[in-house]
Write an enzyme that holds these catalytic residues in place. Structure first.
Site, PDB file in Angstrom:
ATOM      1  N   HIS A   1       0.856  -1.185   0.000  1.00  0.00           N
ATOM      2  CA  HIS A   1       0.000   0.000   0.000  1.00  0.00           C
ATOM      3  C   HIS A   1       0.893   1.238   0.000  1.00  0.00           C
ATOM      4  CE1 HIS A   1      -3.541   2.440   0.855  1.00  0.00           C
ATOM      5  NE2 HIS A   1      -2.847   3.043   1.787  1.00  0.00           N
TER       6      HIS A   1
ATOM      7  N   LEU B   1      -9.791  -3.379   5.398  1.00  0.00           N
ATOM      8  CA  LEU B   1      -9.012  -2.807   4.300  1.00  0.00           C
ATOM      9  C   LEU B   1      -7.727  -2.142   4.805  1.00  0.00           C
ATOM     10  CD1 LEU B   1      -9.021  -2.141   1.196  1.00  0.00           C
ATOM     11  CD2 LEU B   1      -9.978   0.088   1.844  1.00  0.00           C
TER      12      LEU B   1
END
Ligand code: GRF
Length: 195
Positions: A108, A143
């Protein structure tokens, strides 16, 4: 260890992961899978002799479970021990993720827990952060939320635009993800912290 890599676009992270799995590295790539038939990474994978597959999410509309029921098939068929999300742009349900608990990674482009979700570079600039970077974490049902396996930092410089900052972060992603995968595939979950 066999590694399946999921992509949605150019697959630059996939390429660096694939190219890192040589010699006495404990893992080898077994599949590159995309939700996007036009993903540039599919050609790069095929050029490297790696099996590829496409499961387009669009025909399934909002039915995430139906899409994931198809998406999981090539992963299981490949015999993958580890699944790496690398520029994979679909949110996965808890049901899908739970099938790979403890053996699914994601990269990420932020220093988690900061900036979960999208537009991370614009948000870091907006906040006036002096430091930014990327994180590799184990994928859990929430998430961008699992245990951190590695982080790499970059400076935010005067005049940075989101694209300039994104490019600086991407360079570090290409260093961090292979380093984390090699350690993780050897069963070592000690976080990799790159300056
Ligand atoms: C990039 O924005 C990267 O920061 C994130 O996914 C996007 C595409 O990466 N991880 P890739 O070139 O497809 O690996």
């Amino acid at each position: 260890k066999k590694v399946a890599i999921l992509i949605s676009g150019g697959g630059s992270n996939m390429v660096t992961l694939v190219d890192s799995m040589t010699g006495n590295h404990p893992a080898r790539p077994c599949l590159v899978l995309s939700n996007n038939a036009d993903a540039g990474g599919l050609t790069k994978a095929a050029d490297r002799g790696i099996a590829t597959a496409v499961v387009d999410h669009r025909p399934f509309g909002k039915d995430r479970e139906a899409f994931e029921a198809e998406l999981v098939k090539p992963i299981l068929a490949s015999g993958a021990d580890i699944v790496c999300l690398a520029g994979f742009m679909r949110v996965l349900t808890a049901g899908f993720v739970s099938q790979f608990e403890g053996r699914m990674l994601n990269i990420h482009p932020s220093l988690l827990p900061k900036y979960k979700g999208l537009h991370t570079h614009a948000r870091a600039l907006e906040a006036g952060d002096a430091r930014h970077g990327c994180t590799v974490h184990e994928v859990t049902p929430l998430l961008d939320d699992g245990p951190v396996l590695g982080q790499a930092e970059v400076p935010v410089l005067p005049g940075d635009t989101p694209d300039v900052l994104a490019a600086r972060v991407l360079e570090q992603e290409h260093r961090l993800y292979p380093a984390v995968l090699e350690r993780y595939a050897a069963g070592d979950r000690t976080p990799v912290l790159l300056a």
